[in-house]
Write a protein that holds these residues in place. Structure first.
Motif, short mmCIF file in Angstrom:
data_model
loop_
_atom_site.label_atom_id
_atom_site.label_comp_id
_atom_site.label_asym_id
_atom_site.label_seq_id
_atom_site.Cartn_x
_atom_site.Cartn_y
_atom_site.Cartn_z
N VAL A 97 -6.06 4.49 -27.46
CA VAL A 97 -6.07 2.95 -27.25
C VAL A 97 -5.60 2.68 -25.74
N TRP A 98 -6.45 1.75 -25.25
CA TRP A 98 -6.23 1.23 -23.74
C TRP A 98 -5.56 -0.24 -24.21
N ILE A 99 -4.66 -0.35 -23.36
CA ILE A 99 -4.09 -1.66 -23.26
C ILE A 99 -4.23 -2.31 -21.98
N LYS A 100 -4.16 -3.70 -21.99
CA LYS A 100 -4.33 -4.59 -20.96
C LYS A 100 -3.15 -4.58 -20.00
N PRO A 101 -3.43 -4.89 -18.82
CA PRO A 101 -2.11 -4.73 -17.99
C PRO A 101 -1.09 -5.69 -18.28
N ASN A 102 -1.18 -6.85 -18.87
CA ASN A 102 -0.22 -7.58 -19.35
C ASN A 102 0.64 -7.07 -20.79
N VAL A 131 -2.28 8.01 -32.24
CA VAL A 131 -3.10 7.75 -31.08
C VAL A 131 -2.35 7.74 -29.94
N VAL A 132 -2.88 8.15 -28.55
CA VAL A 132 -2.36 8.14 -27.18
C VAL A 132 -2.54 6.82 -26.79
N ILE A 133 -1.64 6.34 -25.80
CA ILE A 133 -1.97 4.79 -25.23
C ILE A 133 -2.20 5.17 -23.89
N PHE A 134 -3.17 4.62 -23.67
CA PHE A 134 -3.62 4.67 -21.97
C PHE A 134 -3.58 3.13 -21.26
N SER A 135 -3.27 3.11 -20.17
CA SER A 135 -3.64 1.72 -19.57
C SER A 135 -5.00 1.63 -19.14
N MET A 136 -5.27 0.47 -18.83
CA MET A 136 -6.74 0.14 -18.26
C MET A 136 -7.63 1.38 -17.38
N SER A 137 -6.45 1.75 -16.43
CA SER A 137 -6.84 2.76 -15.34
C SER A 137 -6.74 4.12 -16.00
#
Lengths: 180, 308
Positions: A97-102, A131-137
């Protein structure tokens, strides 16, 4: 320090398999160097056999850590993954899962992930899937468990929880004393 | 008209060919079996076997048809004779029961055991009554309508109850003695039985010691009471074992376990087709159930769900 018993191995493998599935074999059957799981003071360490052999010569009260701490066994015999296992989980994760910067900061303070903060999610993720959480980068930030499948998330309102928080890298600061 | 030729030919046809061998064949008709004790011709074993079977069946049939027949609606019937060959026992002979304590005593004292009848002649009632059981003689004291009370009896003296208790005690004693004899017969006697009982007591004691509210923590300790030793845990050595194989086998077992308990279809990673995705694609995201209900219903559903 001792190897895991069969029941303990099962508990650890079951938890890991929820995140990395069949890639678990990559952890056990490594090409480069033999690695093993060791239990020390209720904590499970994933350590190369050469380091483990060095660790044997350290007295039990003096040995703090070795290799990578994957998690710990609670008093009732349940296994809990620690944030320190994130490197391996992120490497082999099946569902991401990728999460937005905010949304990064709220997550790093230990909150669940809301739909509003969801950037991307692996297609076809099931309900209650690790799930593993990622930042958008693509920086791994932590891991958790989905509350809904990918399809069901479409109908939800933006404030609904998508991923339940389990561990995040903020714990390195918050739980510095108890982590190891 | 000369029928002698005809009769001769008929007699020749009906004449039975008796098998002629060095040692005559023996039959046991009860088991429908024939025994041939002649030497075996090893060189032409195929022909020999055929002739052997032929002769055997011939002898059997001839001897069967010699038996007296009775006519029944279903046809002629033959009563097979009693078997002459004795088959050996399949199981070994049962072992003789070890003598009971009374039997040992009687043998040592030379007491002859005389069989007691169950029925006894009752002079008063002038009939045969049971020694025990229904209306038994041993219950006579409890059942008689009047009982003598001794002079020095207590105020709550109950002769019926006393008699009954005495009878019950005799039954209990007999039962106890029977159990002892059974235990002796089963080989649990002397030292072994004592050891077994000791272990049993220890087990009961240790479980009762931790069966209090505090699980034995705040109980009063007795003098010389030993600490309860639990099961000694044993772990693998920290090094020098091949962990990879054991881990992989555990993993394999877990997989097969989950496959056994799984009720739904196999997950996507195991089948070539991702079923969930395929269903979603085919039903345009409405799900498998809606698709099964039929395409027209789905279109109608969209119409109903739309703005009005």
């Amino acid at each position: 320090m001792r190897p895991l018993t069969e029941d303990e191995s099962k508990a650890v493998f079951a938890k890991l398999a929820n995140f990395i599935g069949k890639n678990l074999i990559q952890l056990i059957d490594r090409k480069d160097e033999p690695y093993c799981f060791r239990l020390h003071k209720d904590r499970v360490f994933y350590v190369s056999e050469s380091s483990m052999k060095l660790g044997i010569s350290v007295a039990r009260p003096n040995l703090v850590s070795m290799g990578t701490c994957f998690g710990k066994f609670s008093k009732s015999g349940k296994f809990k993954l620690h944030i320190t296992a994130l490197d391996y989980l992120a490497q082999y994760a099946k569902y991401k899962v990728w999460i937005k910067p905010n949304g990064e900061m709220p997550f790093l303070y230990g909150n669940h992930i809301l739909k509003a903060h969801l950037g991307r999610i692996t297609e076809d993720t099931a309900e209650h899937q690790g799930v593993v959480i990622f930042s958008m980068s693509d920086t791994p930030l932590g891991f958790g468990v989905t509350s809904r499948s990918t399809v069901d998330t479409r109908k939800l309102d933006p404030t609904a929880i998508i991923v339940f928080h389990q561990a995040d890298v903020g714990e390195y600061l918050r739980d510095e004393e108890t982590l190891i | 008209m000369d029928v002698s030729d005809f009769l001769a030919s008929h007699a020749a046809k009906s004449e039975v060919q008796v098998v002629d061998k060095e040692i005559p064949l023996t039959t046991d008709l009860a088991f429908l079996s024939v025994f041939d004790t002649n030497t075996i011709d090893e060189e032409s074993h195929k022909c020999h076997l055929q002739s052997l079977a032929n002769d055997g069946v011939q002898t059997l049939l001839v001897s069967l048809f010699k038996l007296p027949t009775t006519q029944t609606p279903d046809g002629p019937m033959v009563q097979l004779p009693q078997p002459t060959v004795l088959l050996p026992r399949a199981k070994p002979l049962p072992k003789p029961k070890p003598p009971t304590k009374w039997e040992q005593f009687a043998k040592a004292k030379g007491i002859q055991n005389k069989k007691r009848d169950k029925k006894v002649w009752d002079e008063e009632r002038q009939e045969w009554v049971n020694r025990w059981g229904k209306d038994g003689l041993n219950k006579q004291k409890e059942q008689q309508w009047i009982t003598e009370v001794p002079m020095n009896a207590d105020i709550d003296h109950d002769p019926v109850k006393e008699a009954r208790d005495a009878r019950k005690a005799r039954v209990a004693k007999n039962e106890r003695q029977k159990l002892q004899n059974d235990a002796a017969a089963a080989g649990l006697s002397g030292k072994a039985a004592q050891e077994e009982r000791k272990k049993d007591i220890d087990r009961t004691l240790s479980s009762s010691r931790i069966s209090t509210a505090s699980m034995g923590k705040f109980d009063k300790k007795l003098d010389g009471e030993k600490k309860i030793r639990g099961v000694k845990r044993k772990f693998e050595p920290a090094e020098g074992i091949s962990e990879k194989d054991s881990s992989l086998s555990i993993l394999k077992n877990m997989e097969s376990d989950s496959r056994k308990t799984r009720t739904g279809p196999a997950p996507a990673e195991e089948s070539v087709i991702n079923t969930r995705k395929a269903v979603r694609f085919a039903s345009k995201g409405r799900g498998g159930l809606a698709m099964a209900r039929g395409g027209s219903a789905g279109r109608g559903g969209r119409g109903r769900g739309g703005k009005r």
